[in-house]
Write a protein that holds these residues in place. Sequence first.
Motif: not given
Lengths: 115, 230
Positions: A22-23, A28-33, A69-71, B91-92
């Motif tokens: 899940k992590i 990959f969501y964060l990277l994709g965005i 997603y981060i929070v 940072l990510i």
Amino acid sequence: MATEHTQEHEGHEEHASMSKKKIWTVFFYLLGITAIEFFIALVLIPKGLLNQGIGNFIYIVLTLVKAYYIVAYFMHLKFEKLAFKTGIIISLIFIIYFIVLMLTEGSYLYVHTNK
Amino acid sequence: MTTTTVSPLDEVKTGPWDGGKSPFSIEYGKIMMWFFLVSDAFTFSAFLIYYGTQRFSRVSWPDPDQVFQSIPGITDHGAPLIFVGIMTFILIMSSVTMVLAVEAGHRGSKKEVVNWMIWTILGGAVFLGCQALEWTHLFHEGYNWGSIPESYKGVDVIGAQQFANLFFTITGFHGFHVFSGVIINIIILFMTMGNVFEKRGTYLMVEKVGLYWHFVDLVWVFVFTFFYLV
């Protein structure tokens, strides 16, 4: 008492759901965005395929998605008790109010100081 | 065996809000970390909202694609936003290694916690290094608190000055958070290596530091959008 135990049990299962898999999914969501944001900034807007105003709107929406997603997952807020989540989220109303207030003020200054 | 019937009024209440236990079922220190982060969110929003106000009030504003063109050590021009992209990625990535440390803590695996904490600290340190390089480059170009390059071609010079002031103040304040985060992470790393959490029986402390670290990443997401993209 019985209901509480089941609740706690569910809580633990959700805890376990924040697995390594899940992590990395969230990563990959964060990277994709972020990649989409760069694509807009470096390709779509310079080539005139997208207007800067619409671009800005998309940036802000994507930023809020990333923040969610981060929070929710990294900071684990999604799996906390409802009362706690509400307590944290509701206080952010002040930030929204301040944004509205100060940007109105900025527009006012734009009209009245740049004569 | 005697049976006593208790009237509904005298029954012992066991709901989450009836006392005797934490209704949020979160440990005290973790709640306090959350409250601190909410207050810190207000501080950062105040900075960023003021930035927005200034930007709304000026006729022109420096174009980030033009200002942030360099990759220190490689090229001075012609690479818009690439370097900040690398910083964002770092940072990510360090946020991910932090969650992995927390996850390892849940399983009580000291070795993995140490491993992931080292990666997190490295990520934070590299981010700080990148920021130092970027600042140095901007200083050389003539940007600073109270000064902009003489070659600046925009209409509104005061706007450009506000951009420079706010850029250094806000990224500086964020960088200071990253710096304190790295220091706290190092302390936690040493505590982990010294078996403090093993003896305590819980790696909750790693979670609390993790919250702070993710918050720093969260702030960067917003700084990145409003300084480099919009």
